[in-house]
Design an enzyme around this catalytic site. Sequence first.
Site, PDB file in Angstrom:
ATOM      1  N   ASP A  13       0.815  -1.224   0.000  1.00 61.83           N
ATOM      2  CA  ASP A  13       0.000   0.000   0.000  1.00 61.83           C
ATOM      3  C   ASP A  13       0.848   1.274   0.000  1.00 61.83           C
ATOM      4  OD1 ASP A  13      -2.281  -1.629   0.214  1.00 61.83           O
ATOM      5  OD2 ASP A  13      -2.055  -1.687   2.395  1.00 61.83           O
ATOM      6  N   LYS A  16       2.240   2.224  -5.041  1.00 63.69           N
ATOM      7  CA  LYS A  16       2.963   1.758  -6.249  1.00 63.69           C
ATOM      8  C   LYS A  16       2.153   2.016  -7.510  1.00 63.69           C
ATOM      9  CE  LYS A  16       3.256  -2.344  -4.481  1.00 63.69           C
ATOM     10  NZ  LYS A  16       2.791  -2.025  -3.127  1.00 63.69           N
ATOM     11  N   GLY A  40      -4.296  -4.137  -4.623  1.00 64.63           N
ATOM     12  CA  GLY A  40      -5.282  -3.225  -5.194  1.00 64.63           C
ATOM     13  C   GLY A  40      -4.628  -1.893  -5.454  1.00 64.63           C
ATOM     14  N   HIS A  41      -4.764  -1.410  -6.661  1.00 67.76           N
ATOM     15  CA  HIS A  41      -4.223  -0.089  -6.982  1.00 67.76           C
ATOM     16  C   HIS A  41      -5.389   0.814  -7.330  1.00 67.76           C
ATOM     17  CE1 HIS A  41      -0.335  -1.747  -7.069  1.00 67.76           C
ATOM     18  NE2 HIS A  41      -0.313  -2.167  -8.315  1.00 67.76           N
ATOM     19  N   GLN A 222       2.263  -5.836  -3.222  1.00 62.64           N
ATOM     20  CA  GLN A 222       2.586  -5.893  -1.785  1.00 62.64           C
ATOM     21  C   GLN A 222       3.910  -5.167  -1.505  1.00 62.64           C
ATOM     22  OE1 GLN A 222       1.538  -9.301  -3.135  1.00 62.64           O
ATOM     23  NE2 GLN A 222      -0.454  -8.380  -2.850  1.00 62.64           N
TER      24      GLN A 222
END
Length: 428
Positions: A13, A16, A40-41, A222
């Site tokens: 988180d 990225k 999740g982005h 991650q």
Amino acid sequence: MAAVAVVGAQWGDEGKGKIIDLLAQEADVVARYQGGNNAGHTVVVDGKTYKLHLIPSGILYPGTQCIIGNGVVIDPFVLWDEMENLVQQGVDISGLKLSENAHLIMPYHRVLDKLEEAHRGDKKIGTTGRGIGPAYVDKVGRIGIRLGDILDEAFLTELLEVILPQKNKEIQFYGGEPLELGKIVEDYFQIGQKLAPYITDTSRLLNEAIDVGRKVLLEGAQGTLLDIDHGTYPYVTSSSPIAGGATIGLGIGPTKIKKVVGVVKAYTTRVGEGPFPTELHDEDGEALRNIGAEFGTTTGRPRRCGWFDSVMVRYAVRVNGLDTLAITKLDVLDQLPKIKICVGYKLPDSDEVLTEFPTRLNVLAKCTPVYEELDGWQEDTTSAKHLEDLPMAARRYLARISELVGSEISIVSVGSDRRASLKLNSIF
Ligand code: IMP
């Protein structure tokens, strides 16, 4: 021109997605190498929000080839939904390529993830419940199903006839209901037919792209401290987010990686269980969570928040061989009068200050942080475009981080929009 790897240097988180999105403007290819839909982005482009779990955010640039490598574990139904959503939002996904060797998340992996967590009781890991760990367990146990396998119904049936009874025994051990073979074969064969046009030998594609001098980004999910080998085991994910994971997860040699960029938040967050020396349980922690909107993209869980930990990030610089840093969310600190940086750890009953990250979990769990306090800047940084636009105190904060962790800084992000970024050095 060789490839540039972008990795998380904390507990995931780190932002990225935003950095990949920024660098993808210049890239020809973006390739994801590990993890699954535990990641999740969120990418914001011109006020439009895209939430991505599997597909590299480079897909938002027309003409960019996006690869999901063999090291990723794919839930094919989640992937198909994500593809359909992008198409509905007007995104061209013809550049998407999927490795035929990527392992699949099967229905029994999702079931086992939840059952195993419940079985662990107060020793639970706090997984995302998406079946990631059990899918990697089967990969290493040589009973995984790969994307290429579901293209052949008879072959898939043959594999599952051996694997499913074993998995059902495990499910029943934890008190769950066994799954039915016919339904799994039918569902996976059908989804395989939909995904078939995108499935290929991505290692070959990627090596060819690198060899002809295309600009390639290798996208980690991650973060370093969630790495199965180098993270805070067992409170980790089941893959290798560190830069070395890119070679295995994509089928390229280490000599092809020209640069490694570590993404760090200007403070620290963690979701799930496990030690976190700089975690804050006070109003500063609340402020970071609220101002930084620190709630998981995948599970919506509130993230644990704390000060920047230079001991941990220096360790990440070492195990990744980081060349440079991208610092995100600096603006979240804008209004704080005082800001702390962890510069060492203390153990109970000892005056010694540890400055190297302890890799034994029971030692790390006892560490309390030693802080250095810096003045905040209490000014809005969100419209800064160059380092000189930042208040002096913010520049001092960045310089101190860089000095403590032993890495230069190339990018500073000051807001969620693509344009809210300062590029200090070029990456490609
Ligand atoms: P799993 O990857 O679902 O097995 O979860 C293992 C640990 O990694 C848990 O602490 C999760 O919260 C954490 N984790 C997994 N993916 C992410 C991520 O993308 N960001 C932050 N933490 C993650």
